[in-house]
Structure formats: structure tokens, C-alpha cells
Motif scaffolding. Structure first.
Motif, PDB file in Angstrom:
ATOM      1  N   ARG A 372      -1.134  21.832  -8.247  1.00  0.00           N
ATOM      2  CA  ARG A 372      -0.987  22.290  -9.632  1.00  0.00           C
ATOM      3  C   ARG A 372       0.050  21.451 -10.382  1.00  0.00           C
ATOM      4  NH1 ARG A 372       1.209  28.282  -9.495  1.00  0.00           N
ATOM      5  NH2 ARG A 372       2.707  28.253 -11.205  1.00  0.00           N
ATOM      6  N   LEU A 373       1.015  20.917  -9.643  1.00  0.00           N
ATOM      7  CA  LEU A 373       2.052  20.070 -10.250  1.00  0.00           C
ATOM      8  C   LEU A 373       1.605  18.612 -10.388  1.00  0.00           C
ATOM      9  CD1 LEU A 373       5.125  21.535  -8.342  1.00  0.00           C
ATOM     10  CD2 LEU A 373       4.691  21.731 -10.808  1.00  0.00           C
ATOM     11  N   GLY A 374       0.370  18.321  -9.945  1.00  0.00           N
ATOM     12  CA  GLY A 374      -0.159  16.966 -10.083  1.00  0.00           C
ATOM     13  C   GLY A 374       0.069  16.063  -8.899  1.00  0.00           C
ATOM     14  N   VAL A 375       0.433  16.628  -7.745  1.00  0.00           N
ATOM     15  CA  VAL A 375       0.639  15.812  -6.533  1.00  0.00           C
ATOM     16  C   VAL A 375      -0.716  15.274  -6.075  1.00  0.00           C
ATOM     17  CG1 VAL A 375       1.395  15.834  -4.132  1.00  0.00           C
ATOM     18  CG2 VAL A 375       2.677  17.117  -5.865  1.00  0.00           C
ATOM     19  N   ALA A 376      -0.771  13.970  -5.814  1.00  0.00           N
ATOM     20  CA  ALA A 376      -2.024  13.330  -5.393  1.00  0.00           C
ATOM     21  C   ALA A 376      -2.474  13.873  -4.040  1.00  0.00           C
ATOM     22  CB  ALA A 376      -1.836  11.819  -5.312  1.00  0.00           C
ATOM     23  N   VAL A 377      -3.791  13.858  -3.810  1.00  0.00           N
ATOM     24  CA  VAL A 377      -4.362  14.423  -2.591  1.00  0.00           C
ATOM     25  C   VAL A 377      -3.796  13.761  -1.347  1.00  0.00           C
ATOM     26  CG1 VAL A 377      -6.487  14.740  -1.259  1.00  0.00           C
ATOM     27  CG2 VAL A 377      -6.502  15.122  -3.718  1.00  0.00           C
ATOM     28  N   HIS A 378      -3.704  12.416  -1.345  1.00  0.00           N
ATOM     29  CA  HIS A 378      -3.236  11.727  -0.140  1.00  0.00           C
ATOM     30  C   HIS A 378      -1.772  12.054   0.152  1.00  0.00           C
ATOM     31  CE1 HIS A 378      -2.329   8.924  -3.458  1.00  0.00           C
ATOM     32  NE2 HIS A 378      -1.321   8.502  -2.714  1.00  0.00           N
ATOM     33  N   VAL A 379      -0.980  12.310  -0.897  1.00  0.00           N
ATOM     34  CA  VAL A 379       0.419  12.695  -0.688  1.00  0.00           C
ATOM     35  C   VAL A 379       0.484  14.125  -0.150  1.00  0.00           C
ATOM     36  CG1 VAL A 379       2.648  13.086  -1.814  1.00  0.00           C
ATOM     37  CG2 VAL A 379       1.226  11.139  -2.490  1.00  0.00           C
ATOM     38  N   LEU A 380      -0.336  14.999  -0.705  1.00  0.00           N
ATOM     39  CA  LEU A 380      -0.376  16.379  -0.237  1.00  0.00           C
ATOM     40  C   LEU A 380      -0.780  16.440   1.235  1.00  0.00           C
ATOM     41  CD1 LEU A 380      -0.049  19.308  -0.979  1.00  0.00           C
ATOM     42  CD2 LEU A 380      -2.388  19.314  -1.862  1.00  0.00           C
ATOM     43  N   GLU A 381      -1.744  15.615   1.639  1.00  0.00           N
ATOM     44  CA  GLU A 381      -2.143  15.563   3.043  1.00  0.00           C
ATOM     45  C   GLU A 381      -1.004  15.062   3.921  1.00  0.00           C
ATOM     46  OE1 GLU A 381      -5.661  13.222   3.074  1.00  0.00           O
ATOM     47  OE2 GLU A 381      -6.973  14.921   2.659  1.00  0.00           O
ATOM     48  N   ALA A 382      -0.230  14.131   3.386  1.00  0.00           N
ATOM     49  CA  ALA A 382       0.917  13.631   4.140  1.00  0.00           C
ATOM     50  C   ALA A 382       1.972  14.725   4.306  1.00  0.00           C
ATOM     51  CB  ALA A 382       1.516  12.412   3.433  1.00  0.00           C
ATOM     52  N   VAL A 383       2.180  15.521   3.273  1.00  0.00           N
ATOM     53  CA  VAL A 383       3.122  16.635   3.351  1.00  0.00           C
ATOM     54  C   VAL A 383       2.680  17.638   4.409  1.00  0.00           C
ATOM     55  CG1 VAL A 383       4.045  18.647   2.135  1.00  0.00           C
ATOM     56  CG2 VAL A 383       3.941  16.432   0.971  1.00  0.00           C
ATOM     57  N   LEU A 384       1.379  17.928   4.434  1.00  0.00           N
ATOM     58  CA  LEU A 384       0.835  18.934   5.346  1.00  0.00           C
ATOM     59  C   LEU A 384       0.587  18.396   6.746  1.00  0.00           C
ATOM     60  CD1 LEU A 384      -1.771  20.561   2.937  1.00  0.00           C
ATOM     61  CD2 LEU A 384       0.505  21.407   3.491  1.00  0.00           C
ATOM     62  N   ASN A 385       0.704  17.078   6.922  1.00  0.00           N
ATOM     63  CA  ASN A 385       0.432  16.422   8.210  1.00  0.00           C
ATOM     64  C   ASN A 385      -1.004  16.649   8.652  1.00  0.00           C
ATOM     65  OD1 ASN A 385       1.035  14.802  10.412  1.00  0.00           O
ATOM     66  ND2 ASN A 385       1.850  16.485  11.643  1.00  0.00           N
ATOM     67  N   ASN A 399      -2.527   2.231   8.623  1.00  0.00           N
ATOM     68  CA  ASN A 399      -1.616   2.584   7.554  1.00  0.00           C
ATOM     69  C   ASN A 399      -0.335   3.173   8.131  1.00  0.00           C
ATOM     70  OD1 ASN A 399      -0.418   3.241   5.167  1.00  0.00           O
ATOM     71  ND2 ASN A 399      -1.661   5.051   4.790  1.00  0.00           N
ATOM     72  N   ARG A 400       0.746   2.422   8.063  1.00  0.00           N
ATOM     73  CA  ARG A 400       2.020   2.862   8.613  1.00  0.00           C
ATOM     74  C   ARG A 400       2.937   3.464   7.546  1.00  0.00           C
ATOM     75  NH1 ARG A 400      -0.364   3.217  12.853  1.00  0.00           N
ATOM     76  NH2 ARG A 400      -0.410   1.563  14.382  1.00  0.00           N
ATOM     77  N   TYR A 401       2.506   3.473   6.293  1.00  0.00           N
ATOM     78  CA  TYR A 401       3.330   3.988   5.210  1.00  0.00           C
ATOM     79  C   TYR A 401       3.296   5.492   5.235  1.00  0.00           C
ATOM     80  CZ  TYR A 401       5.043   4.671   0.436  1.00  0.00           C
ATOM     81  OH  TYR A 401       5.752   5.061  -0.664  1.00  0.00           O
ATOM     82  N   ASP A 402       4.423   6.131   5.349  1.00  0.00           N
ATOM     83  CA  ASP A 402       4.482   7.572   5.521  1.00  0.00           C
ATOM     84  C   ASP A 402       4.580   8.324   4.197  1.00  0.00           C
ATOM     85  OD1 ASP A 402       6.741   9.987   6.867  1.00  0.00           O
ATOM     86  OD2 ASP A 402       4.596   9.862   7.228  1.00  0.00           O
ATOM     87  N   TYR A 403       4.561   7.640   3.078  1.00  0.00           N
ATOM     88  CA  TYR A 403       4.709   8.265   1.757  1.00  0.00           C
ATOM     89  C   TYR A 403       5.985   9.098   1.687  1.00  0.00           C
ATOM     90  CZ  TYR A 403      -0.160   6.886   1.201  1.00  0.00           C
ATOM     91  OH  TYR A 403      -1.310   6.157   1.113  1.00  0.00           O
ATOM     92  N   ALA A 404       7.059   8.583   2.270  1.00  0.00           N
ATOM     93  CA  ALA A 404       8.305   9.350   2.350  1.00  0.00           C
ATOM     94  C   ALA A 404       8.834   9.739   0.977  1.00  0.00           C
ATOM     95  CB  ALA A 404       9.355   8.553   3.113  1.00  0.00           C
ATOM     96  N   ASP A 405       8.891   8.778   0.060  1.00  0.00           N
ATOM     97  CA  ASP A 405       9.412   9.078  -1.279  1.00  0.00           C
ATOM     98  C   ASP A 405       8.516  10.053  -2.015  1.00  0.00           C
ATOM     99  OD1 ASP A 405      11.536   7.374  -0.827  1.00  0.00           O
ATOM    100  OD2 ASP A 405      10.572   5.650  -1.802  1.00  0.00           O
ATOM    101  N   GLU A 406       7.217   9.843  -1.904  1.00  0.00           N
ATOM    102  CA  GLU A 406       6.274  10.725  -2.597  1.00  0.00           C
ATOM    103  C   GLU A 406       6.335  12.142  -2.035  1.00  0.00           C
ATOM    104  OE1 GLU A 406       5.681   7.745  -1.513  1.00  0.00           O
ATOM    105  OE2 GLU A 406       4.470   6.567  -2.911  1.00  0.00           O
ATOM    106  N   LYS A 407       6.475  12.261  -0.702  1.00  0.00           N
ATOM    107  CA  LYS A 407       6.581  13.589  -0.099  1.00  0.00           C
ATOM    108  C   LYS A 407       7.850  14.297  -0.570  1.00  0.00           C
ATOM    109  CE  LYS A 407       6.146  12.618   4.326  1.00  0.00           C
ATOM    110  NZ  LYS A 407       5.959  12.813   5.785  1.00  0.00           N
ATOM    111  N   ARG A 408       8.949  13.551  -0.637  1.00  0.00           N
ATOM    112  CA  ARG A 408      10.212  14.146  -1.080  1.00  0.00           C
ATOM    113  C   ARG A 408      10.095  14.628  -2.524  1.00  0.00           C
ATOM    114  NH1 ARG A 408      15.082  14.214   1.086  1.00  0.00           N
ATOM    115  NH2 ARG A 408      14.490  12.710   2.684  1.00  0.00           N
ATOM    116  N   GLN A 409       9.477  13.827  -3.367  1.00  0.00           N
ATOM    117  CA  GLN A 409       9.309  14.205  -4.770  1.00  0.00           C
ATOM    118  C   GLN A 409       8.409  15.432  -4.902  1.00  0.00           C
ATOM    119  OE1 GLN A 409       7.810  10.646  -6.640  1.00  0.00           O
ATOM    120  NE2 GLN A 409       9.664   9.469  -6.167  1.00  0.00           N
TER     121      GLN A 409
END
Length: 431
Positions: A372-385, A399-409
Motif C-alpha cells: 500500500r505504501l508503494g514497495v515494489a514486489v521484488h523488494v517485498l519478497e526480499a523482506v518476506l524471504n 543475483n547476490r544483491y540482497d536489496y538491503a537499502d530497499e528493505k530498510r526503507q
């Protein structure tokens, strides 16, 4: 060349005065054996038929019995014949192996379960899965079948067992059905039994629908405030479920050594052995989460040992008793809702009831809130593991990028939304 047997042809066979062996052209080496009719029997009975294979081993003709018809259908007989003929091609004598099986001790259901848990479940699954499947066998299977022979278990036995469990716990019955299907399939592969009693499909006792319960903002507010009244350990655990969007088992088993608080990038590292998908997961810790953690008591097993679990009553094990805690939380929510209704001058008895909800629904609510806040799907999946999703195939492997900054935001934005929701005096509803 003999013709391939059909079910219609088999049913039409009649016994004669002599024993008959009918070759199956559909599976070389397979024979249908028809026993001769008994002398003096006036009433015509269905012929006694069974299956066997004939083969050569060590230069000598050999025979191996498969089993009776119709207990072994044509398809079952061909499948078993193929398995035994393959053994011959690999230099193994199926008749000898069958004799050896009879001498083995893995005959009782209890013994087979022990072997299955040790050689299959423990090897291919996480400890939590082994624990749950061990429990299912202990509570539902061993008391009824444990001392019976594996070969004595029939399809009707399975259906009766599953139906009995379904009467009190339909979802558990579905889980048990799947477990038994794997168990008997494994037993066939291990030559403990010749054919699974579940070779013919046993339908699940009930349909399961994917839950889609998401708490409304007014509901989430009440859960949050009620969790404060609930106290340690379940109160703060509920708030971390909301703020981190992680699984109940992961939050409930949260360990102090999993925290990395040095520097500016504080994270919670969920080790692969505790993650549901067996993949190490990094959860950025927002200011709200750090405040909750800082307020936690550090319960130690004893004075000489450092604290292990964030949420514990003994210091030695993580919390348990989630159902009891959920009932206590619902009771607090009800008290809060009634109190606020009275303050508004309303009759508490007229407030609408909540739709049933679970602790896991808090994870789904958090995910929905971030979307609802506009978080992208791939970032949301990274948050949820989550393993599956928008990143697939080779890209997912490399893909070794963990989306650390995006997950924190994303988690910081969600924490801010939770803060604003829980600060509001929304219209209260009762569960």
C-alpha cells in the motif's frame, strides 16, 4: 508374440482342469497364473489368479511371485514386473531379495516408521519438520497401527484413519494424508511392502483455501494496544511480528546472538537452519524494533550463561503455548474495545464481531501495508524471504544483491505507518 493383456480379457478368463500361465505381451516376462478349478465344486466361482515373472539368472530359469489379482491390478503387476526385471538387469535376483525381505525386522508399522524418520525425513528436512512428523506419527498412527504388519494395512484402514482425524482437525487430516502417501511410497522403494495401500488415490477429507485475512487499521491498532497490556513475552513478540513481517516461528525463536547491532546498519540475521526456506535472511532493524528489543528483559538459563532467547520463560527454550496466548490477547482486545465503546457512549454489546484471525495474518497485514505504501514486489519478497516471485531462473541463482537499502526503507515506512495507526482513536470493534 503373445498379445498384451487387457482388463476385459482377464475378467473373461475361465479356470480349466489344469493350471494356466498366460503371458502378457505388454510386459515381457510377466505371466498371469490361473489356478485349476477345484474338483467337486458345483457352484462356479471366480478363478483364482495371480501374477509372476519368469527370468534367467546365473544361466538358470527362475520365477518370482508378484501377488494375487485383483489386489495387484494389471497396471500394478506391470509396474512391479518392470521393477523386478530391472533388478535382474542390474545383477540382482528378485526372488532372493524377496526371501531376504521376509527375514528383515522392518515389518511392523512401528519399525517402519522409525526407519522412515531416520533415513528419509531427518535426511531431507529441517529439524522442525522432523519434529512435527514425529509428533503426527506418535499421536495419530502408532496407537492404531504400530503393532500391525506393514503388509496388513489396507486402503480402507487409511481412509478410516484419515476420516477419524478429519472429524476433529480437517487441516491436520490433510497433512497426515500427505505424510502417509510419502511413507508408503518410501516403504515400496525400500522393498518393505510390494504395493502401497494408497496406490489408488485417497482424496483429501476437505478442501483447504489459501487464507487472505488482512487486519484493518482499526483492528491492527487494537492488537497493538492489547499486546502492551498482555506483557512479556507474548506482548512484545506480537509487536515484532507486526514490525518485522517475519514468520511466527522465526520471531518466537529469536536469539540474542542473531542480532548485529554494531555500526549504523543494525540487522537481525536469521540463520538458514531456522528459516522456513532454508536460506539465511537479513532483516534490517528499524528504530521501532530496536526500542522494543531494548525494553526486553534478558532471561538467563542461570547466572553463568548468557541469555539465548529474546522471548522465553525458562531461559533455556523459546516460548510455546501460542494458542493460549492468542486467547489471552483476544480477551484483552475485547476489554479494550468495550471500554472505548463506553467512552463514546455506545452499547458495548452491539459492536460487530471480528472475522477470526491468526498470528500469521499479522505477516500478511504487514506485507499488504508495505504494498500500500508503494514497495515494489521484488523488494517485498526480499523482506518476506520468499524464494518464488518476480526474480526467477538463472537470475535468481546469480543475483547476490540482497536489496538491503530497499528493505530498510520499506520496513521503516511500514513502522511509521504502524505508529500513526496505533496513535489514532479509530472506531473500535470487538473480536
Amino acid at each position: 508374440m503373445p498379445k498384451a493383456l487387457t482388463v476385459k480379457a482377464i475378467e473373461a478368463f475361465k479356470p480349466s482342469d489344469k493350471r494356466q500361465e498366460i503371458p502378457d505381451g505388454g510386459m515381457p516376462g510377466l505371466y498371469l497364473i490361473i489356478q485349476p478349478k477345484k474338483a467337486g465344486v458345483v457352484k462356479e466361482l471366480p478363478p483364482a489368479m495371480s501374477w509372476a515373472i519368469r527370468y534367467r539368472f546365473g544361466g538358470k530359469p527362475k520365477k518370482s511371485t508378484i501377488g494375487p489379482y485383483p489386489a495387484f491390478s494389471l497396471a500394478d503387476a506391470r509396474q512391479e514386473a518392470s521393477k523386478q526385471m530391472r533388478a535382474v538387469s542390474e545383477g540382482r535376483d528378485p526372488a532372493v531379495e524377496k526371501a531376504e525381505r521376509k527375514e528383515r525386522k522392518v515389518d511392523l508399522v512401528d519399525d517402519a516408521i522409525d526407519d522412515f524418520l531416520k533415513r528419509y525425513v531427518a535426511v531431507n528436512n529441517r529439524p522442525s519438520v522432523l519434529k512435527e512428523r514425529t509428533r503426527l506419527f506418535k499421536t495419530e498412527v502408532r496407537p492404531k497401527w504400530g503393532k500391525r504388519s506393514m503388509r496388513s494395512i489396507t486402503r480402507l484402514d487409511v481412509i478410516t484413519l484419515i476420516d477419524g482425524v478429519a472429524e476433529k482437525a480437517p487441516v491436520m487430516a490433510n497433512r497426515l494424508l500427505g505424510l502417509l502417501r510419502k511413507f508408503f511410497s518410501w516403504a515400496v522403494d525400500r522393498d518393505i511392502i510390494e504395493i502401497s495401500p494408497m496406490a489408488k488415490k485417497v482424496a483429501p477429507p476437505g478442501l483447504e483455501t489459501t487464507r487472505d485475512r488482512i487486519l484493518a487499521d482499526s483492528e491492527l491498532r487494537l492488537v497493538w494496544i492489547a499486546s502492551v497490556n498482555l506483557g512479556y513475552p507474548f506482548g512484545p513478540m506480537v509487536r515484532l511480528l507486526i514490525l518485522t513481517a517475519q514468520r511466527r516461528s522465526e520471531v518466537g525463536g529469536f536469539q540474542w546472538p542473531e542480532l548485529e547491532l554494531s555500526g549504523n546498519e543494525q540487522v537481525w540475521v536469521i540463520p538458514r537452519e531456522r528459516a522456513k526456506n532454508e536460506r539465511e535472511h537479513f532483516v534490517p532493524l528499524t528504530a521501532s524494533v530496536l526500542e522494543e528489543i531494548a525494553a526486553l528483559p534478558k532471561v538467563k538459563p542461570d547466572e553463568k550463561i548468557e541469555p539465548i532467547f529474546l522471548f522465553t520463560t525458562t531461559g533455556k527454550t523459546p516460548i510455546s503455548g501460542y494458542s493460549k496466548a492468542k486467547k489471552a490477547l483476544d480477551k484483552e482486545i475485547l476489554k479494550l474495545a468495550k471500554k472505548e465503546a463506553e467512552e463514546r457512549g455506545e452499547d458495548p454489546g452491539t459492536l460487530p464481531a471480528w472475522e477470526p484471525w491468526t498470528f500469521h495474518d499479522l505477516r500478511r497485514t504487514a506485507a499488504s501495508g508495505m504494498a500500500r505504501l508503494g514497495v515494489a514486489v521484488h523488494v517485498l519478497e526480499a523482506v518476506l524471504n520468499h524464494k518464488s516471485g518476480s526474480i526467477k531462473g538463472v537470475a535468481a541463482v546469480y543475483n547476490r544483491y540482497d536489496y538491503a537499502d530497499e528493505k530498510r526503507q520499506a520496513l521503516a515506512a511500514w513502522a511509521e505507518l504502524v505508529r500513526s495507526i496505533t496513535a489514532e482513536r479509530a472506531v473500535a470493534e470487538i473480536p
